[in-house]
Design an enzyme around this catalytic site. Sequence first.
Site, PDB file in Angstrom:
ATOM      1  N   ASP A  27       0.838  -1.208   0.000  1.00  0.00           N
ATOM      2  CA  ASP A  27       0.000   0.000   0.000  1.00  0.00           C
ATOM      3  C   ASP A  27       0.863   1.244   0.000  1.00  0.00           C
ATOM      4  O   ASP A  27       2.073   1.187   0.216  1.00  0.00           O
ATOM      5  CB  ASP A  27      -0.956  -0.005   1.203  1.00  0.00           C
ATOM      6  N   ASN A  30      -8.013  -2.921  13.998  1.00  0.00           N
ATOM      7  CA  ASN A  30      -9.389  -3.201  13.578  1.00  0.00           C
ATOM      8  C   ASN A  30      -9.461  -4.419  12.658  1.00  0.00           C
ATOM      9  O   ASN A  30     -10.471  -4.647  12.010  1.00  0.00           O
ATOM     10  CB  ASN A  30      -9.980  -1.971  12.874  1.00  0.00           C
ATOM     11  N   HIS A  54      -7.556  -4.897   9.989  1.00  0.00           N
ATOM     12  CA  HIS A  54      -7.236  -4.657   8.578  1.00  0.00           C
ATOM     13  C   HIS A  54      -5.943  -5.373   8.193  1.00  0.00           C
ATOM     14  O   HIS A  54      -5.088  -5.649   9.023  1.00  0.00           O
ATOM     15  CB  HIS A  54      -7.194  -3.162   8.246  1.00  0.00           C
ATOM     16  N   GLU A  65      -9.789  -1.902   5.149  1.00  0.00           N
ATOM     17  CA  GLU A  65     -10.493  -1.620   6.390  1.00  0.00           C
ATOM     18  C   GLU A  65     -11.760  -2.481   6.483  1.00  0.00           C
ATOM     19  O   GLU A  65     -12.248  -2.985   5.472  1.00  0.00           O
ATOM     20  CB  GLU A  65     -10.875  -0.134   6.428  1.00  0.00           C
TER      21      GLU A  65
HETATM   22  P1  PGA Z   1       1.971  -1.949  12.735  1.00  0.00           P
HETATM   23  O1  PGA Z   1       0.772  -1.861  11.703  1.00  0.00           O
HETATM   24  O2  PGA Z   1       2.892  -3.018  12.226  1.00  0.00           O
HETATM   25  O3  PGA Z   1       2.612  -0.596  12.696  1.00  0.00           O
HETATM   26  O4  PGA Z   1       1.387  -2.272  14.057  1.00  0.00           O
HETATM   27  C1  PGA Z   1       0.211  -3.014  11.176  1.00  0.00           C
HETATM   28  C2  PGA Z   1      -0.987  -2.661  10.352  1.00  0.00           C
HETATM   29  O5  PGA Z   1      -1.670  -1.661  10.638  1.00  0.00           O
HETATM   30  O6  PGA Z   1      -1.273  -3.380   9.388  1.00  0.00           O
END
Ligand code: PGA
Length: 242
Positions: free
Chosen positions: A67, A136, A138, A143
Amino acid sequence: MKYYVLPDENAIGQAVGNLFCDLVRQKANAVLGLATGASPLPVYARMISQCEAGEVSFRDVRTFNLDEYCDLPQAHKNSYRTYMRQELFDKIDINSQNTHFLDGNCSDEFAESERFRQYVKAAGGIDLQLLGIGRNGHIGFNEPSENFTQEPFKVALTPSTIAANSIYFDDIPMPKYAMTMGVGMILRAKQIVLIATGSAKADAVKAMLEGEITPRCPASALRQHPHVVAYFDPSAAALLRK
Ligand code: PGA
């Protein structure tokens, strides 16, 4: 989905970093799906140390990132291109021409989606995809929603994601949109490895493994893939039944 609980993020970084290095030793031009955020950092540290020690070469590897933010200059310190250069690409022997990103500043998101999809297809598909998981549920920036997403698309980020990531934005407001691979595209990877550490991920980990398979927890779709392995620390795994 197979999973391991390891003592801490460094142990996870070693194990997952080794998976990537082993793959590249077996297939020099492997296609890697890469992720950003905090979770991948120990993985990239392991890949860098193996490369520095001469134990693996990434010279012929191709990469596709999950992304990228929209409306953020590519060279901004918080773009995912910058992250990948700083945390991995500038420290290994990869050819930067072989590193690919969705263009968050494209004028036509549908054309960009198709361009990226065709690049991945021409590369032979993703051999090993690295994922974190959002609080959440994702994956990438998919999302929670009413339908599983498929191809790359432009997404409006949720308040939960904005709250989690805005700590990185100290100069400008965090972008509200991103381009992301869809869940369907992620599931086309031949193998997937997911990392979750810390108690903030415990609810999402439980929903992913023990809840229903639903687009309201996008990571739950991974249970439909035959070759997914997840690595958790004890805090992230704390709410699991076993
Ligand atoms: P993080 O994010 O590795 O910074 O915890 C993971 C994500 O949001 O997919």
